[in-house]
Write an enzyme that holds these catalytic residues in place. Structure first.
Site: not given
Ligand code: NDP
Length: 265
Positions: A16-17, A61, A65, A101, A123, A125, A231
């Site tokens: 994290s930055k 993060t 969430k 977000d 799908a 958070g 991002g």
């Molecule tokens: P969540 O843990 O809530 O959701 C993760 C999602 O990713 C689920 O839909 C899951 O699918 C899917 N997933 C995980 N691993 C895989 C895989 N190997 N192949 C396919 N689908 C996968 O995460 P968040 O929504 O909180 O965050 C998602 C990403 O966004 C993170 O990498 C986070 O670091 C980044 N982020 C960046 C931000 C920024 O400011 N740039 C802000 C917020 C988040 P399933 O339902 O099938 O498990």
């Protein structure tokens, strides 16, 4: 006034930055604050850790969430929509939960031209907190997720939703966004390569909300000669809003943005 303490909770959290950005801005805007990071394995412990560390505020993060949403006493409208919280502020003994977000993401895609239709991969958070804001802003949003389970709330909210099994990859979407955590700590693609290749070819641009590394998804999009973005801008803009809450609206957004952006240089 005594020094105010802040932290980011996540797992993983080493990448994290946010500490760099917020500490840089605290220093340059002469706000007496300090921002650390906390590797939280069990999301149930979030509230206790927040209190025992003596924090005034925190960012949350992946993957906590939704747990943060449950831990807060008061919620803003975006957190209620998303059922996910990425920013917490302590006021009068109560935890106030915000979600910055969606607004951060919306601002970060303004650099892409002629975008009307968006395919969100994932799908979780963040997809929750961005999809409704995007739709309210006039975009047509479709969700593609690895598994069916998390799609339920999107279907209930009237979104077109698919899993890899029932998705037609010949469809056209202007912008493809990786909102999964695939590629964050591993080298996996967010969806099978045959699906991704086709939808990327049909798209105008691709974005990954993971920052600080070129994910396999972005590498694939670049190899197919598409404009790409990671991002970083989303991180910046959601950070501006979080900083504004942490400092109780003491600074204007442009000066916060200027300092957070300088932290990246
Ligand atoms: P969540 O843990 O809530 O959701 C993760 C999602 O990713 C689920 O839909 C899951 O699918 C899917 N997933 C995980 N691993 C895989 C895989 N190997 N192949 C396919 N689908 C996968 O995460 P968040 O929504 O909180 O965050 C998602 C990403 O966004 C993170 O990498 C986070 O670091 C980044 N982020 C960046 C931000 C920024 O400011 N740039 C802000 C917020 C988040 P399933 O339902 O099938 O498990």
């Amino acid at each position: 006034m005594s020094k105010k303490l802040f932290a980011i909770f996540g797992n993983p959290v080493a990448h994290s930055k946010s500490p760099l950005m917020h500490n840089f801005a605290f220093q340059n805007l002469e706000f007496d604050g300090c921002y650390g990071r906390y590797l939280l394995e069990n999301g149930n412990e979030l509230k206790d850790k927040f209190i025992s560390l003596g924090l005034s505020g925190a960012n949350i993060t992946v993957p906590h969430k939704e747990e943060a949403f449950r831990a807060c006493d008061e919620l803003d409208e975006f957190a209620k929509i998303a059922k996910a919280v990425n920013t917490i502020v302590l006021r009068d003994g109560k935890l106030y939960g915000y979600n910055t977000d969606g607004a951060g993401f919306l601002k970060s895609i303004s650099k892409f031209q002629d975008i009307k239709t968006i395919l969100i991969l994932g799908a979780g958070g963040t997809a929750q907190s961005t999809s409704i804001i995007l739709r309210n802003s006039g975009y047509e949003v479709t969700i593609l997720n690895r598994s069916q389970e998390r799609l339920k709330s999107f279907i209930d909210n009237g979104f077109e939703c698919y899993t890899f099994d029932n998705f037609d990859s010949r469809r056209h979407y202007d912008l493809i966004v990786n909102m999964t955590s695939a590629g964050l700590t591993d080298d996996s693609l967010a969806a099978p390569s045959n699906i991704l290749e086709q939808i990327i070819k049909n798209s105008k641009a691709c974005m990954d909300i993971i920052y600080g590394k070129e994910t396999p998804f972005l590498q694939l999009a670049k190899s197919l000669c598409k404009p790409t973005s990671d991002g970083s801008d989303m991180l910046l803009y959601q950070g501006v809003l979080a900083f504004d809450y942490f400092t109780n609206h003491k600074f204007n957004h442009l000066e916060i943005e200027r300092e957070l952006r300088r932290a990246f240089i």
